[in-house]
Structure formats: C-alpha cells, structure tokens
Design a protein around this motif. Structure first.
Motif, PDB file in Angstrom:
ATOM      1  N   VAL A 134       0.842  -1.200   0.000  1.00 29.03           N
ATOM      2  CA  VAL A 134       0.000   0.000   0.000  1.00 29.03           C
ATOM      3  C   VAL A 134       0.876   1.249   0.000  1.00 29.03           C
ATOM      4  O   VAL A 134       0.603   2.225  -0.698  1.00 29.03           O
ATOM      5  N   ARG A 135       1.960   1.231   0.773  1.00 24.93           N
ATOM      6  CA  ARG A 135       2.872   2.380   0.812  1.00 24.93           C
ATOM      7  C   ARG A 135       3.478   2.651  -0.558  1.00 24.93           C
ATOM      8  O   ARG A 135       3.542   3.792  -1.010  1.00 24.93           O
TER       9      ARG A 135
ATOM     10  N   ILE B 239      -1.270  -1.116   9.039  1.00 24.60           N
ATOM     11  CA  ILE B 239      -2.568  -1.664   8.673  1.00 24.60           C
ATOM     12  C   ILE B 239      -3.120  -2.490   9.831  1.00 24.60           C
ATOM     13  O   ILE B 239      -2.364  -3.115  10.571  1.00 24.60           O
TER      14      ILE B 239
ATOM     15  N   ALA C 115      -6.041   1.334   7.008  1.00 25.94           N
ATOM     16  CA  ALA C 115      -4.621   1.597   6.807  1.00 25.94           C
ATOM     17  C   ALA C 115      -4.347   3.051   7.182  1.00 25.94           C
ATOM     18  O   ALA C 115      -5.052   3.954   6.728  1.00 25.94           O
TER      19      ALA C 115
ATOM     20  N   ARG D  15      -8.424   5.358  -2.899  1.00 21.56           N
ATOM     21  CA  ARG D  15      -8.869   3.975  -2.674  1.00 21.56           C
ATOM     22  C   ARG D  15      -9.189   3.284  -3.991  1.00 21.56           C
ATOM     23  O   ARG D  15      -8.905   2.094  -4.163  1.00 21.56           O
TER      24      ARG D  15
ATOM     25  N   LEU E 241      -6.000   2.403  -5.554  1.00 24.66           N
ATOM     26  CA  LEU E 241      -5.407   1.320  -4.762  1.00 24.66           C
ATOM     27  C   LEU E 241      -6.057  -0.020  -5.090  1.00 24.66           C
ATOM     28  O   LEU E 241      -5.389  -1.049  -5.144  1.00 24.66           O
TER      29      LEU E 241
ATOM     30  N   VAL F 233      -3.647  -3.203  -5.930  1.00 26.54           N
ATOM     31  CA  VAL F 233      -3.435  -4.198  -4.882  1.00 26.54           C
ATOM     32  C   VAL F 233      -4.527  -5.255  -4.994  1.00 26.54           C
ATOM     33  O   VAL F 233      -5.702  -4.934  -5.057  1.00 26.54           O
TER      34      VAL F 233
ATOM     35  N   VAL G 192     -10.563  -3.217  -0.207  1.00 26.73           N
ATOM     36  CA  VAL G 192      -9.541  -2.180  -0.124  1.00 26.73           C
ATOM     37  C   VAL G 192      -9.652  -1.513   1.246  1.00 26.73           C
ATOM     38  O   VAL G 192     -10.743  -1.163   1.680  1.00 26.73           O
TER      39      VAL G 192
ATOM     40  N   LEU H 284      -8.506   4.406   4.110  1.00 25.31           N
ATOM     41  CA  LEU H 284      -7.253   5.133   4.279  1.00 25.31           C
ATOM     42  C   LEU H 284      -7.422   6.256   5.290  1.00 25.31           C
ATOM     43  O   LEU H 284      -8.398   7.001   5.251  1.00 25.31           O
TER      44      LEU H 284
END
Length: 157
Positions: free
Chosen positions: A47-48, A77, A84, A111, A114, A118, A123, A126
């Motif tokens: 995620v980073r 997370i 997260a 999101r 993301l 991912v 998801v 954030l």
C-alpha cells in the motif's frame, strides 16, 4: 485418548514428556504486544508503494494538492486489513497538517486507484497522519549537539 485429542486438538510433548499444551499454529500470536503479522507488514508495504507512486505521478484536481510533493514514510494496517494509516511528510517542510483535509477529500480517488493496484478482497479505508519522526530526530540531534550536553560528554579524567 486424552480429552483434548477427542476434540480434534493435538498436543505436543515437552522434552521430559510433559504435555506442552495445544500446538500453536503459525497464524496465532500472543496478544497485541506481539506486533504486526507478516501479512500485515507485506500488505502495508505494498500500500505504501502504491500511494507513493500515486503522489509522484498523479496530478490531483484539488488545488491544495496540485503540485505538492508528499512522501509516504510508513503505512500501518489493522489486523483485519480494513484500515490503513499512512504517515506522510514533506521533506524539508513541516506544514503537512495543512494537507490533511485535502487528503481526506481525495481518499475515495486514492482507494479506487489502490483497488486496481493491490489484489485484496477489500480495499482498506485510508487514514492520513503527519509523520513527526523526522522532526523528533532533528530535535534530539540538536539537543545532543548543544553546548550543555557536549560539556557532559567531553573528555573525562
């Protein structure tokens, strides 16, 4: 047959043959002090990376975020991978708190981006927080370099 064995649990024997209790599986941890799991760390790092790439390559429509260079220093997370927390900083700047409301407004867009990058069932939500670790480290460094501390650390007889 032992009572635990009849319930489907296996027991391990210690070095002297004593029962050491139910066998611990790799996914169980010893409470919250054990730290994040490998899966949490792996997902948080992914995620980073995605957020860092988005902040460097995407031009945001929000005028507050337009042209601003934001660094994602760390992502933590939750154990269920639903939340997260991204720690953000601007290198050389300490005005990152100004951008938090704009980042909250941009969260749905982030999101969605993301979710494409991912591969997870859901998801994570954030949340953004300023990273104060660098400021704290610079404060400690300034204290260590101060004349009062240098006098205490000077050559001893």
């Amino acid at each position: 047959m032992s009572r635990n064995a009849s319930r489907g649990k296996t027991e391990t024997k210690g070095p002297a043959g004593q029962s050491a209790g139910p066998r611990a599986s790799g996914s169980r941890r010893a409470g919250p002090a054990a730290g994040p799991s490998q899966r949490q760390l792996r997902v948080a790092e992914e995620v980073r990376h995605v957020l860092a790439e988005l902040f460097t390559r995407v031009e945001f429509r929000d005028p507050v975020l337009a042209g601003v260079k934001i660094t994602v220093t760390e992502v933590r997370i939750s154990p269920d991978l639903r939340h997260a927390t991204a720690f953000i900083a601007r290198l050389g700047q300490s005005d990152v708190e100004v951008f938090l409301p704009a980042l909250r407004r941009a969260t749905p867009f982030l999101r969605s981006q993301l979710s494409h990058a991912v591969k997870l069932r859901g998801v994570p939500d954030l949340h953004f927080q300023p990273d104060t670790a660098l400021d704290y480290a610079m404060e400690i460094d300034a204290l260590l370099r101060s004349p009062i501390v240098a006098k205490d650390l000077g050559p001893q007889e």
